[in-house]
Design a protein around this motif. Sequence first.
Motif, PDB file in Angstrom:
ATOM      1  N   VAL A 236       9.721  -8.955  -1.318  1.00 13.25           N
ATOM      2  CA  VAL A 236       9.425  -8.850   0.337  1.00 13.25           C
ATOM      3  C   VAL A 236       7.916  -9.464   0.932  1.00 13.25           C
ATOM      4  O   VAL A 236       6.864  -9.280  -0.181  1.00 13.25           O
ATOM      5  N   THR A 237       8.192 -10.071   2.343  1.00 11.47           N
ATOM      6  CA  THR A 237       7.079 -10.628   2.409  1.00 11.47           C
ATOM      7  C   THR A 237       6.493  -9.873   4.048  1.00 11.47           C
ATOM      8  O   THR A 237       5.256 -10.392   4.295  1.00 11.47           O
ATOM      9  N   PHE A 238       7.095  -9.237   3.582  1.00  9.19           N
ATOM     10  CA  PHE A 238       6.710  -8.278   5.541  1.00  9.19           C
ATOM     11  C   PHE A 238       6.944  -7.334   5.755  1.00  9.19           C
ATOM     12  O   PHE A 238       8.427  -6.440   5.116  1.00  9.19           O
ATOM     13  N   ALA A 239       6.002  -5.855   5.698  1.00 12.64           N
ATOM     14  CA  ALA A 239       6.394  -4.360   5.678  1.00 12.64           C
ATOM     15  C   ALA A 239       6.096  -3.685   6.624  1.00 12.64           C
ATOM     16  O   ALA A 239       4.893  -4.717   7.572  1.00 12.64           O
ATOM     17  N   ALA A 240       6.071  -2.980   7.252  1.00 13.15           N
ATOM     18  CA  ALA A 240       6.080  -1.727   8.503  1.00 13.15           C
ATOM     19  C   ALA A 240       5.898  -0.883   7.941  1.00 13.15           C
ATOM     20  O   ALA A 240       6.883   0.344   7.472  1.00 13.15           O
ATOM     21  N   GLY A 241       4.947   0.608   7.901  1.00 12.98           N
ATOM     22  CA  GLY A 241       5.143   1.949   8.428  1.00 12.98           C
ATOM     23  C   GLY A 241       3.307   2.772   9.084  1.00 12.98           C
ATOM     24  O   GLY A 241       2.902   1.854   9.116  1.00 12.98           O
ATOM     25  N   VAL A 242       3.816   3.324   8.666  1.00  9.88           N
ATOM     26  CA  VAL A 242       2.498   4.821   9.262  1.00  9.88           C
ATOM     27  C   VAL A 242       1.853   4.565   7.885  1.00  9.88           C
ATOM     28  O   VAL A 242       1.646   4.230   6.828  1.00  9.88           O
ATOM     29  N   PRO A 243       0.418   4.921   8.777  1.00  7.68           N
ATOM     30  CA  PRO A 243      -1.382   4.970   7.684  1.00  7.68           C
ATOM     31  C   PRO A 243      -0.668   5.594   6.372  1.00  7.68           C
ATOM     32  O   PRO A 243      -1.007   5.639   5.625  1.00  7.68           O
ATOM     33  N   THR A 244      -0.493   6.588   6.762  1.00  5.71           N
ATOM     34  CA  THR A 244      -0.307   7.812   5.383  1.00  5.71           C
ATOM     35  C   THR A 244       0.995   7.622   3.938  1.00  5.71           C
ATOM     36  O   THR A 244       0.843   7.445   2.658  1.00  5.71           O
TER      37      THR A 244
ATOM     38  N   VAL B   5      -2.854  -7.292   8.275  1.00  2.00           N
ATOM     39  CA  VAL B   5      -2.349  -6.296   9.061  1.00  2.00           C
ATOM     40  C   VAL B   5      -2.511  -6.803  10.367  1.00  2.00           C
ATOM     41  O   VAL B   5      -3.299  -7.122  10.537  1.00  2.00           O
ATOM     42  N   LEU B   6      -1.006  -5.756  10.708  1.00  7.00           N
ATOM     43  CA  LEU B   6      -0.816  -6.503  12.129  1.00  7.00           C
ATOM     44  C   LEU B   6      -1.448  -4.740  12.954  1.00  7.00           C
ATOM     45  O   LEU B   6      -0.128  -4.226  12.493  1.00  7.00           O
ATOM     46  N   HIS B   7      -2.112  -4.532  13.725  1.00  7.18           N
ATOM     47  CA  HIS B   7      -2.596  -2.669  14.095  1.00  7.18           C
ATOM     48  C   HIS B   7      -1.556  -3.239  14.983  1.00  7.18           C
ATOM     49  O   HIS B   7      -1.913  -3.673  15.918  1.00  7.18           O
ATOM     50  N   GLY B   8      -0.227  -2.195  15.065  1.00  9.54           N
ATOM     51  CA  GLY B   8       0.168  -2.202  16.420  1.00  9.54           C
ATOM     52  C   GLY B   8       0.451  -0.518  16.969  1.00  9.54           C
ATOM     53  O   GLY B   8      -0.471   0.128  16.206  1.00  9.54           O
ATOM     54  N   TRP B   9       0.366  -0.206  18.402  1.00 16.49           N
ATOM     55  CA  TRP B   9       0.162   0.515  18.481  1.00 16.49           C
ATOM     56  C   TRP B   9       1.927   0.946  19.929  1.00 16.49           C
ATOM     57  O   TRP B   9       2.043  -0.327  20.714  1.00 16.49           O
ATOM     58  N   GLY B  10       2.360   1.822  19.700  1.00 16.18           N
ATOM     59  CA  GLY B  10       3.535   2.418  21.057  1.00 16.18           C
ATOM     60  C   GLY B  10       4.320   3.501  20.609  1.00 16.18           C
ATOM     61  O   GLY B  10       3.099   4.136  19.694  1.00 16.18           O
TER      62      GLY B  10
ATOM     63  N   LYS C 296      -1.917  -5.937  -8.230  1.00 18.87           N
ATOM     64  CA  LYS C 296      -1.790  -6.944  -6.631  1.00 18.87           C
ATOM     65  C   LYS C 296      -0.119  -7.278  -6.530  1.00 18.87           C
ATOM     66  O   LYS C 296       0.896  -6.967  -7.258  1.00 18.87           O
ATOM     67  N   PHE C 297      -0.128  -7.540  -5.235  1.00 21.00           N
ATOM     68  CA  PHE C 297       1.390  -8.251  -4.660  1.00 21.00           C
ATOM     69  C   PHE C 297       1.137  -9.808  -4.764  1.00 21.00           C
ATOM     70  O   PHE C 297       0.609 -10.538  -5.070  1.00 21.00           O
ATOM     71  N   SER C 298       2.579 -10.070  -5.100  1.00 20.13           N
ATOM     72  CA  SER C 298       2.909 -11.290  -5.131  1.00 20.13           C
ATOM     73  C   SER C 298       3.589 -12.071  -4.273  1.00 20.13           C
ATOM     74  O   SER C 298       3.091 -13.357  -4.238  1.00 20.13           O
ATOM     75  N   LYS C 299       3.917 -11.453  -3.301  1.00 19.19           N
ATOM     76  CA  LYS C 299       4.201 -11.985  -2.351  1.00 19.19           C
ATOM     77  C   LYS C 299       4.812 -11.946  -0.764  1.00 19.19           C
ATOM     78  O   LYS C 299       4.504 -12.253   0.517  1.00 19.19           O
ATOM     79  N   LEU C 300       3.841 -10.455  -0.764  1.00 16.98           N
ATOM     80  CA  LEU C 300       3.474  -9.633   0.871  1.00 16.98           C
ATOM     81  C   LEU C 300       2.592 -10.493   1.507  1.00 16.98           C
ATOM     82  O   LEU C 300       2.105 -10.239   0.832  1.00 16.98           O
ATOM     83  N   ASP C 301       2.862 -10.734   2.955  1.00 16.24           N
ATOM     84  CA  ASP C 301       1.764 -11.487   2.986  1.00 16.24           C
ATOM     85  C   ASP C 301       1.221 -10.834   4.196  1.00 16.24           C
ATOM     86  O   ASP C 301       0.242 -10.914   4.967  1.00 16.24           O
ATOM     87  N   ARG C 302       2.519  -9.740   4.730  1.00 17.30           N
ATOM     88  CA  ARG C 302       1.563  -9.213   6.660  1.00 17.30           C
ATOM     89  C   ARG C 302       2.563  -7.909   6.516  1.00 17.30           C
ATOM     90  O   ARG C 302       3.639  -7.191   5.335  1.00 17.30           O
ATOM     91  N   THR C 303       1.374  -6.752   6.901  1.00 19.35           N
ATOM     92  CA  THR C 303       2.496  -5.689   6.929  1.00 19.35           C
ATOM     93  C   THR C 303       1.955  -5.558   8.788  1.00 19.35           C
ATOM     94  O   THR C 303       0.594  -5.278   8.934  1.00 19.35           O
ATOM     95  N   VAL C 304       2.661  -4.314   9.176  1.00 19.00           N
ATOM     96  CA  VAL C 304       2.488  -3.779  10.765  1.00 19.00           C
ATOM     97  C   VAL C 304       1.892  -2.317  10.661  1.00 19.00           C
ATOM     98  O   VAL C 304       3.203  -1.720   9.792  1.00 19.00           O
ATOM     99  N   ILE C 305       1.637  -2.004  11.162  1.00 18.46           N
ATOM    100  CA  ILE C 305       0.644  -0.874  10.952  1.00 18.46           C
ATOM    101  C   ILE C 305       0.478  -0.010  12.088  1.00 18.46           C
ATOM    102  O   ILE C 305       0.143  -0.376  13.077  1.00 18.46           O
ATOM    103  N   GLY C 306       0.957   1.370  12.398  1.00 14.63           N
ATOM    104  CA  GLY C 306       1.270   1.944  13.776  1.00 14.63           C
ATOM    105  C   GLY C 306       1.520   3.265  13.289  1.00 14.63           C
ATOM    106  O   GLY C 306       1.851   3.748  12.426  1.00 14.63           O
ATOM    107  N   GLY C 307       1.894   3.762  14.618  1.00 16.71           N
ATOM    108  CA  GLY C 307       2.733   5.015  15.063  1.00 16.71           C
ATOM    109  C   GLY C 307       1.765   6.832  14.922  1.00 16.71           C
ATOM    110  O   GLY C 307       1.288   7.237  15.414  1.00 16.71           O
TER     111      GLY C 307
END
Length: 448
Positions: free
Chosen positions: A168-176, A221-226, A191-202
């Motif tokens: 996985v290179t990109f993941a998305a989830g809530v902070p908990t 970390v890409l902090h997102g709001w919506g 450590k992660f071997s491939k994870l590059d970025r993650t959207v955290i929001g909610g």
Amino acid sequence: MAWIVNHAQDEVLCFDTSFLLLVQAVHARCPTVRKWIALCDADKLPADSGIPNLLSYEAWISDQSDRYEWPSFDENAASSMCYTSGTTGKPKAALYSHRSTLLHAYASALPDVMRLSARDSVLPVVPMFHVNAWGIPYSAALTGCKLVFPGPALDGKSVYELIESEGVTFAAGVPTVWQMLLGHLQANDLKFSKLDRTVIGGAACPPAMLRAFKDQYGVQVLHGWGMTEMSPLGTLCTLKNKQLSLPNEAQLSILAKQGRAIFGVDMRIVDGKGQELPWDGKTYGDLLVKGPWVVKEYFQGEGGNPLVEGWFPTGDVATIDADGYLQITDRSKDVIKSGGEWISSIDIENIAVAHPAVAMAACIGVAHPKWDERPIVVVAKKPNTEVTKEELLQFYEGKTAKWQIPDDVVFVEAIPLGATGKILKTRLRKQLKGYVLPTAATTDRSNA
Ligand code: ADP
């Protein structure tokens, strides 16, 4: 669940077999459902389930042609509907169109948004019922990236092993959810071997989490709001060219904000009289939005027309700075009104979770005869760690104004979470009914 099925008047309900027990429990209360479809082969269909009109997915589609000519129809036709998380009350239904969903998918793949490509392996840890997994099934199909689904096991170990085994290179989830993942990494020195970025929001991403991902694990970390009413993406936080040369700390304080509006979303902040407020990063007001993937009303006109002169009121209080970065102060229902001033429950929680012994924290207002409300912080500790109430209150010194420091710390085994992994303050307030503030502390920390 039954309430939502009835409100939506669902006629066909498809479910993963891991939800069989749930369907068995609710089916009798869902009179509008004509067919229950288990997502499995015919020979895997559970026997004697007691569910009438139960079919396997494969049997259901077996008579159909395997060709499909996409029809031409009105782009405004309905395509899907999601309910809000119900964090502050009953869930509310947002109905999306083909047009709104497609525009949202295009926008979310942009380089300053999720930057998805055919080279990514994408893991939405956020469930599909949470605003269509933030639109990822659509933006993933649009870009052709690999899509990985986590199933029901969202504990740190399972999510970590999935990230590693599926590259996985990109993941998305809530902070908990990320809290559990980071706990597992830290406890086992991984450590992660491939994870590059993650959207955290909610919900707000605590700066301590952003720091851990960036500095310890090299993950952006890409902090997102919506919100459900926005399909859901409104803002996402990435740096501008001029900020690239700033020191790490200055970058982190920008990245802790919820970010800039995605092209297509317009936003403004207003005062109690509806007057627009300046974008100075300090003045806070009610956040209004509009755009092609923002709802104009709730399904079946529930609750009347929510729009204010064409703008959708988000129920959030926020600041916007001169570079257009939004920062959510709080939900207007959660902000603590103390002696005529406002205290952001998010700020109080962010400080608590920066303490090494704190796993999760929720700040709520408690009625006070003199100050209207005073904040207290409810804390669940990390396993095998210790912190006292006095130590935690001491930890606040110098990190926020004295009068904003909570009046008390209440330790609990676990903080109640809703289905989307958000802290349920409504339930916490009920649990703490009858709680009385320690009087000595309240006089100490007055606003005077
Ligand atoms: P609910 O309002 O019932 O939780 P949603 O899942 O639609 O349902 O949540 C939208 C709300 O979640 C927003 O209005 C906001 O209060 C909160 N939220 C979402 N992302 C963030 C974030 N990054 N920071 C702070 N709050 C957030």
